[in-house]
Design a protein around this motif. Structure first.
Motif, PDB file in Angstrom:
ATOM      1  N   ILE A  32       0.842  -1.210   0.000  1.00 15.49           N
ATOM      2  CA  ILE A  32       0.000   0.000   0.000  1.00 15.49           C
ATOM      3  C   ILE A  32       0.874   1.254   0.000  1.00 15.49           C
ATOM      4  O   ILE A  32       0.574   2.240  -0.676  1.00 15.49           O
ATOM      5  N   ASN A 242     -10.347   1.759   5.061  1.00 10.06           N
ATOM      6  CA  ASN A 242     -10.695   2.304   3.747  1.00 10.06           C
ATOM      7  C   ASN A 242     -11.835   3.318   3.853  1.00 10.06           C
ATOM      8  O   ASN A 242     -11.800   4.373   3.214  1.00 10.06           O
ATOM      9  N   TRP A 301      -1.748   6.118  -2.351  1.00 17.07           N
ATOM     10  CA  TRP A 301      -1.792   4.961  -1.450  1.00 17.07           C
ATOM     11  C   TRP A 301      -3.221   4.618  -1.058  1.00 17.07           C
ATOM     12  O   TRP A 301      -3.529   3.450  -0.775  1.00 17.07           O
ATOM     13  N   LEU A 305      -5.008   1.012  -0.998  1.00 14.88           N
ATOM     14  CA  LEU A 305      -5.763   0.541   0.168  1.00 14.88           C
ATOM     15  C   LEU A 305      -7.140   0.050  -0.259  1.00 14.88           C
ATOM     16  O   LEU A 305      -7.624  -0.990   0.211  1.00 14.88           O
ATOM     17  N   ARG A 339      -5.100  -4.638  -7.415  1.00 18.24           N
ATOM     18  CA  ARG A 339      -4.569  -5.496  -6.349  1.00 18.24           C
ATOM     19  C   ARG A 339      -3.641  -6.578  -6.931  1.00 18.24           C
ATOM     20  O   ARG A 339      -2.549  -6.818  -6.405  1.00 18.24           O
TER      21      ARG A 339
END
Length: 465
Positions: A32, A242, A301, A305, A339
Motif C-alpha cells: 500500500i 478504507n 496509497w 488501500l 490489487r
C-alpha cells in the motif's frame, strides 16, 4: 487452572498462526505504501462518524434488502462468535475450561446468542452459495470472476460451515458429557441441546469429540486468518481503514494537477507567483513524476488501500451504465486488477493468482493486452475500458465500503492524454480547439457571435449618436 502438553501445543500453534498473519499483513502494508503520498489528515470526527455508519453500521448494504439481511447475519455472527474465540484462547493458554462462566447470566446470554447466530450463519451461507452458484445473479459473472475469484468465494462459504460444525460438535459433546456425569455445563446451548442425541453415550468418546471440536474450531480460525490476505474476505479488516480514509469532498469534484494549475494561473495572471518546486531533504530537485498513472506506484496509497478492501460483490459493475450497455468497462475489474498488479510487482501473500485475461475478456484485436509489459495500464487495463467510463460516479455511490474506482480510471486517462497523447481522436480534436480557439468547437474566436448577427435585426446599421 493447570498446564499440560495441550497448553504448550496451543501456545505454539497460536504463535505460528498470529506470527504468519503478521508477516503477511506487513507485506500488504508495504504494498500500500508504494503508492503516491496523499495527505488525508484532519476531519477526524467526520471520518469516525462515516466509519461508524458505513463500516460498522453497514449503511450502504441496505440498498438491497435480501443480501443485506443475509450479510447482517454473518456479520453479527462473526462479531459475537469472536467473544467465544477469546474464551477459547484463554482456555487454551491457561488450561481453564469455559473461562467466561464467571459472568453468570450474561455468559448464558452470550453462549445462547452465539449458538442461535451460528445456526443462522449456516442457513445464510447456504443461501449465499445458492445465489452465487445456482441462481442467475448478473453481478456474480464477468471476465474478472474467473476460476480463482469464484473458487475463493466458495472456499470462504465452506470454511464458515466447517467452523460452525466444529463449534456445535464441541458444545454438544461437552453438554452431553456433563449430563452423563450429572453436572451442569455453564451457559445456554439451545442448538447443541438438540444435537446431543446424535452423539454416543461413551464418556471417553465424548471427551475426545469435545477436544476434536475445540481444536478444529480454533485451528480453523487461525488457518482462516492466514487465508484472508489471499482472499477477497480480507475486506472484513481493510474495510474499516478504507472507509475512514475515503473522500469527504463531493463525488463530482475532480482533482487537479498542481503543476498544471500553477501554469494556467500564471498564464492568465502574469503577477501570479508560481510556488517553488519541492526538493529533497538535501536541497536537490525532486525527480519529475509522470502525469497520471501508468502503473500501481503512480496511484495514491488510498487507491491501493481500496484495492485490498474490495469485496468483489459487483455492485459497482451492476450499476455501471457502460457495462450495462455492453462496453468492456467493469469498475470491479479495475480494482481487482490493481490489487493483482501490486502483488505481482511487489509482495504477494501466500496464495497469489493474478488476473491474466484471455479471450473471455473480449478485447478488440487492436486493444490486446500488453502481456510482455505488465504495467497496470495496458498490462491489465486497456484504454478501451477506460474511455468507456462516463464518470457518472454510480460505481462510487454503490460500493458498500466507499471504494472509488473512478479515481484510478481518471488517473490512467490522464497518463494517456498528458504523457502519450493517446486520447481518442474526437477528444484530441476537442483539445486542439480549446488550445487554438478557446472553445471545444472549430470556430475562430472572432466568429463566436456570428450566430447572433441575424437574431434581432434584419440589417446592420451603424449606430449614430
Amino acid at each position: 487452572m493447570h498446564f499440560s502438553f495441550q497448553n504448550l501445543l496451543f501456545l505454539l500453534v497460536a504463535v505460528a498462526g498470529f506470527g504468519l498473519f503478521a508477516w503477511q499483513a506487513r507485506k500488504i502494508r508495504a504494498n500500500i505504501l508504494v503508492g503516491r503520498d496523499r495527505d488525508m489528515s484532519g476531519h477526524v470526527n467526520e471520518r469516525l462518524w462515516k466509519t461508524l455508519l458505513v463500516a460498522f453500521g453497514q449503511q450502504k448494504m441496505f440498498k438491497r434488502l435480501t443480501p443485506a439481511f443475509l450479510h447482517l447475519i454473518v456479520y453479527v455472527g462473526f462479531i459475537v462468535i469472536n467473544v467465544e474465540v477469546i474464551e477459547i484462547m484463554v482456555d487454551g493458554l491457561f488450561g481453564t475450561h469455559r473461562f467466561l462462566q464467571f459472568l453468570g447470566p450474561l455468559y448464558s446470554a452470550l453462549t445462547g446468542t452465539n449458538e442461535l447466530l451460528g445456526a443462522l450463519v449456516v442457513l445464510a451461507v447456504v443461501a449465499f452459495w445458492w445465489r452465487r452458484n445456482a441462481s442467475v445473479v448478473r453481478r456474480f459473472t464477468g471476465p474478472e470472476l474467473r476460476a480463482w475469484p469464484k473458487l475463493d468465494a466458495n472456499i470462504i462459504l465452506y470454511v464458515e460451515v466447517v467452523l460452525m460444525v466444529a463449534l456445535f460438535t464441541m458444545n454438544a459433546a461437552d453438554l452431553k458429557l456433563h449430563q452423563l456425569e450429572g453436572k451442569d455445563l455453564p451457559g445456554a446451548f439451545p442448538v447443541s441441546s438438540l444435537l446431543t442425541g446424535l452423539f454416543p453415550d461413551n464418556l471417553t468418546a465424548l471427551a475426545v469429540l469435545e477436544r476434536v471440536g475445540w481444536w478444529a474450531h480454533i485451528v480453523g480460525i487461525l488457518l482462516f486468518l492466514n487465508y484472508l490476505p489471499s482472499s477477497k474476505h480480507f475486506h472484513i479488516i481493510m474495510a474499516f481503514p478504507n472507509v475512514f480514509y475515503s473522500r469527504l469532498v463531493p463525488q463530482g469534484q475532480f482533482s487537479n494537477v498542481d503543476s498544471i494549475t500553477h501554469e494556467v494561473k500564471a498564464m492568465m495572471d502574469p503577477s501570479y507567483a508560481v510556488p517553488a518546486p519541492a526538493t529533497n531533504p538535501d536541497g536537490s530537485a525532486l525527480a519529475p513524476t509522470p502525469f497520471g498513472a501508468k502503473d500501481v506506484d503512480d496511484l495514491a496509497w488510498t487507491n491501493l488501500l481500496s484495492a485490498y478492501s474490495c469485496t468483489e460483490c459487483g455492485r459497482c459493475t451492476s450499476v455501471c451504465p457502460a457495462n450495462l450497455t455492453g462496453k468492456l468497462l467493469s469498475p470491479r475489474k479495475i480494482i481487482m486488477d490493481t490489487r493483482d498488479r501490486v502483488e505481482e510487482k511487489y509482495n504477494s501473500p501466500l496464495i497469489f493468482h493474478p488476473s491474466l485475461y484471455g479471450a473471455e475478456a473480449k478485447h478488440n484485436p487492436q486493444e490486446q493486452l500488453d502481456k510482455e509489459n505488465h504495467t497496470l495500464l495496458r498490462g491489465y487495463v486497456t484504454p478501451e475500458e477506460l474511455w468507456a467510463c462516463t464518470t457518472c460516479n454510480a460505481c462510487v455511490e454503490a460500493c458498500p465500503v466507499n471504494i472509488n474506482p473512478l479515481e484510478s480510471i481518471i488517473e490512467m486517462r490522464r497518463f494517456l492524454v498528458l504523457e502519450e497523447s493517446a486520447a481518442p481522436n474526437s477528444l484530441n480534436v476537442m483539445f486542439s480547439n480549446i488550445e487554438n480557439n478557446g472553445a471545444p468547437w472549430a470556430f475562430s474566436p472572432s466568429d463566436r457571435f456570428n450566430w447572433a448577427d441575424d437574431l434581432f435585426v434584419t440589417e446592420k446599421t451603424p449606430v449614430t449618436a
